[in-house]
Design a protein around this motif. Structure first.
Motif, PDB file in Angstrom:
ATOM      1  N   ARG A   1      -6.924  -9.933   0.699  1.00 24.44           N
ATOM      2  CA  ARG A   1      -6.724  -8.790   1.576  1.00 24.44           C
ATOM      3  C   ARG A   1      -6.056  -7.635   0.826  1.00 24.44           C
ATOM      4  O   ARG A   1      -6.381  -6.470   1.041  1.00 24.44           O
ATOM      5  CB  ARG A   1      -5.886  -9.185   2.790  1.00 24.44           C
ATOM      6  N   LYS A  31      -8.481  -1.523  -3.077  1.00 26.39           N
ATOM      7  CA  LYS A  31      -9.792  -0.950  -3.431  1.00 26.39           C
ATOM      8  C   LYS A  31     -10.128   0.215  -2.518  1.00 26.39           C
ATOM      9  O   LYS A  31     -10.629   1.257  -2.965  1.00 26.39           O
ATOM     10  CB  LYS A  31     -10.863  -2.031  -3.335  1.00 26.39           C
ATOM     11  N   ASP A  32      -9.848   0.056  -1.231  1.00 28.54           N
ATOM     12  CA  ASP A  32     -10.123   1.123  -0.260  1.00 28.54           C
ATOM     13  C   ASP A  32      -9.335   2.392  -0.579  1.00 28.54           C
ATOM     14  O   ASP A  32      -9.761   3.498  -0.219  1.00 28.54           O
ATOM     15  CB  ASP A  32      -9.780   0.654   1.156  1.00 28.54           C
ATOM     16  N   LYS A  33      -8.200   2.243  -1.241  1.00 32.79           N
ATOM     17  CA  LYS A  33      -7.368   3.393  -1.614  1.00 32.79           C
ATOM     18  C   LYS A  33      -7.679   3.899  -3.021  1.00 32.79           C
ATOM     19  O   LYS A  33      -7.021   4.802  -3.519  1.00 32.79           O
ATOM     20  CB  LYS A  33      -5.886   3.001  -1.542  1.00 32.79           C
ATOM     21  N   GLY A  34      -8.679   3.277  -3.667  1.00 33.26           N
ATOM     22  CA  GLY A  34      -9.074   3.726  -4.997  1.00 33.26           C
ATOM     23  C   GLY A  34      -8.223   3.186  -6.118  1.00 33.26           C
ATOM     24  O   GLY A  34      -8.230   3.731  -7.233  1.00 33.26           O
ATOM     25  N   GLU A  93     -13.841  -7.704  -9.719  1.00 35.44           N
ATOM     26  CA  GLU A  93     -13.523  -6.296  -9.965  1.00 35.44           C
ATOM     27  C   GLU A  93     -12.129  -6.099 -10.549  1.00 35.44           C
ATOM     28  O   GLU A  93     -11.774  -4.993 -10.960  1.00 35.44           O
ATOM     29  CB  GLU A  93     -13.662  -5.487  -8.674  1.00 35.44           C
ATOM     30  N   THR A 110       0.516   3.753  -3.076  1.00 29.83           N
ATOM     31  CA  THR A 110      -0.405   4.873  -2.872  1.00 29.83           C
ATOM     32  C   THR A 110       0.166   6.066  -2.129  1.00 29.83           C
ATOM     33  O   THR A 110      -0.495   7.102  -2.060  1.00 29.83           O
ATOM     34  CB  THR A 110      -1.673   4.394  -2.122  1.00 29.83           C
ATOM     35  N   ILE A 131       0.834  -1.205   0.000  1.00 31.88           N
ATOM     36  CA  ILE A 131       0.000   0.000   0.000  1.00 31.88           C
ATOM     37  C   ILE A 131       0.868   1.254   0.000  1.00 31.88           C
ATOM     38  O   ILE A 131       0.595   2.216  -0.735  1.00 31.88           O
ATOM     39  CB  ILE A 131      -0.963  -0.008   1.199  1.00 31.88           C
ATOM     40  N   GLU A 172      -8.680  -5.904  -1.362  1.00 30.77           N
ATOM     41  CA  GLU A 172      -9.583  -5.075  -0.561  1.00 30.77           C
ATOM     42  C   GLU A 172      -8.891  -3.790  -0.115  1.00 30.77           C
ATOM     43  O   GLU A 172      -9.462  -2.700  -0.169  1.00 30.77           O
ATOM     44  CB  GLU A 172     -10.059  -5.866   0.665  1.00 30.77           C
ATOM     45  N   ALA A 173      -7.631  -3.923   0.330  1.00 30.01           N
ATOM     46  CA  ALA A 173      -6.881  -2.746   0.792  1.00 30.01           C
ATOM     47  C   ALA A 173      -6.633  -1.777  -0.360  1.00 30.01           C
ATOM     48  O   ALA A 173      -6.735  -0.551  -0.190  1.00 30.01           O
ATOM     49  CB  ALA A 173      -5.561  -3.187   1.411  1.00 30.01           C
ATOM     50  N   SER A 181     -11.468 -11.919  -7.377  1.00 30.75           N
ATOM     51  CA  SER A 181     -12.416 -10.799  -7.406  1.00 30.75           C
ATOM     52  C   SER A 181     -12.822 -10.478  -8.836  1.00 30.75           C
ATOM     53  O   SER A 181     -11.967 -10.373  -9.724  1.00 30.75           O
ATOM     54  CB  SER A 181     -11.799  -9.551  -6.762  1.00 30.75           C
TER      55      SER A 181
END
Length: 421
Positions: free
Chosen positions: A279, A285-288, A303, A254, A250, A282-283, A301
């Protein structure tokens, strides 16, 4: 090509050559005083710099410039303070000029020393990052070089303001103002003249995207130190700590997506994929972040976007990342060799054997073990501001600080020594 533009560029280069000759013998104290004057001026005159930057930003927005480029272009009072602080950090660094690289007495009694000396006139060709204007000026001045700055037209007003402020600051010091000059012209003509000013310019350093760098390398008659694009990789080994790997991935992707040391690909060993990949997705995705994955990554996924061959070669500089599951460390290395730009690769593992093998097999300018790719940076390495990150092997490699802006010369001293054979 315009003859007028050519004459203007060569005139600037000639003035730079005179300034370089005057700057080279100056002691550290004189250069440091000039750098502190520059740093103070940048903060004292921040309003006019920000006003010029606002003009560039507005023009860039109107032309549909991508968000990551706007981020690189933008200045703020806080960023100017950081830029000025970086100049002061460069002033506090040891002066490389005159350093003895090696020295000894030969069997015949001659005393031989190899000393660091400035390169001379350094041309910097770079894209829309006005902070590079100051970083390059500070590093070249400290290392005894004159600099010719050719930024992109997108940052033209910002660069004019910055160079004017720095040159005005030098007027009150013993360093010639022509040690820092902006190359005239806003179109490609002036760049071509600079690239062919052999004999006046000692070296060119391009900083920017692949097309800019390739153009300078292929068309220049002036020697070039090639800085490379940053298609960096994070490899999560089968023995990795999952929480550590998530944090490193991450941060690498990011923390600041628009710079060259951000991660553009992550690879995951099959033995840890079932635990790590869901995981990680998901992490991210949470950061866009949009993930472009192979078939195995996509199985976790719906996505995840299908990755193409080109995705693995791409320096996104955006909230996108390519991903793949690999069967072994050696397969990860094979992937890196095929697609990486040779900038920075990271391994996350608790296995010393795996870390050692990864480091020995990966041929990049920097290799991180259990750390973010974002650390490949001259400031983070303690060099002060960097002139660029070289991905070639000559004349330097990795973040280029002060020593990398010098050459050497040999001085030998005798007592009437004569060579007989």
């Amino acid at each position: 090509m315009s003859e007028g533009t050519r004459e203007q560029v060569l005139e600037v280069a000639a003035r730079g050559r005179t300034a370089a000759a005057d700057l080279a013998p100056l002691p550290r104290g004189v250069k440091d005083a000039a750098l502190f004057a520059v740093a103070d001026a940048l903060t004292a005159r921040s309003a006019e710099i920000l006003e010029a930057n606002a003009v560039d930003l507005e023009r860039a927005k109107e032309s549909g410039t991508p968000s990551y480029m706007l981020d690189r272009l933008a200045l703020s009072a806080e960023r100017l303070e950081q830029i000025a602080a970086a100049v002061r950090e460069v002033a506090a660094l040891p002066d490389p000029v005159g350093e003895v690289v090696r020295g000894y007495t030969l069997p015949n009694g001659l005393e031989l020393r190899q000393l660091r000396v400035p390169l001379g006139v350094v041309g910097i060709i770079y894209e829309g990052r006005p902070n590079v204007t100051v970083d390059a000026a500070a590093l070249t001045l400290k290392s005894g070089n004159a600099v010719l700055l050719r930024g992109s037209s997108s940052a033209y007003d910002s660069n004019v303001a910055l160079v004017n402020v720095m040159r005005d600051a030098l007027e009150g010091t013993d360093v010639p103002a022509d040690a820092i000059q902006l190359v005239p012209g806003r179109d490609r003509e002036s760049v071509k003249h600079l690239m062919r000013a052999r004999g006046l310019v000692d070296v060119l350093i391009p900083r920017g995207g692949a097309s800019l760098i390739n153009s300078v390398v292929e068309e220049s008659t002036v020697p070039v130190i090639e800085t490379g694009v940053g298609n960096c990789t994070v490899y999560v080994d089968g023995d990795a700590d999952v929480e550590m790997a998530l944090g490193i991935l991450i941060n690498s992707k990011t923390q600041r997506p628009s710079v060259c040391n951000t991660a553009e690909t992550f690879l995951v060993h099959k033995d840890i994929a079932d635990v790590f990949v869901p995981r990680a997705l998901e992490a991210l995705k949470d950061k866009g972040v949009t993930v472009h994955g192979d078939e195995r990554v996509r199985s976790y996924s719906a996505e995840v976007v299908e990755a193409t061959e080109e995705d693995y070669r791409t320096e996104y500089l955006s909230l996108d990342i390519a991903a793949a599951v690999v069967d072994s460390l050696d397969e990860a290395v094979k992937h890196i060799r095929a697609y990486s730009s040779g900038h920075t690769e990271a391994i996350v593992t608790n296995s010393q054997q795996a870390a050692k093998r990864f480091v020995s097999l990966v041929d990049s300018a920097a290799v991180a073990v259990n750390a973010s790719t974002r650390f490949t940076d001259g400031g983070e390495f303690g060099f002060g501001a960097e002139i660029g990150i070289s991905t070639q092997k000559l004349h330097s490699r990795g973040p280029m600080g002060l020593p990398e802006l010098t050459s050497t010369k040999y001085v030998f001293t005798g007592e009437g020594h004569l060579r007989g054979v």
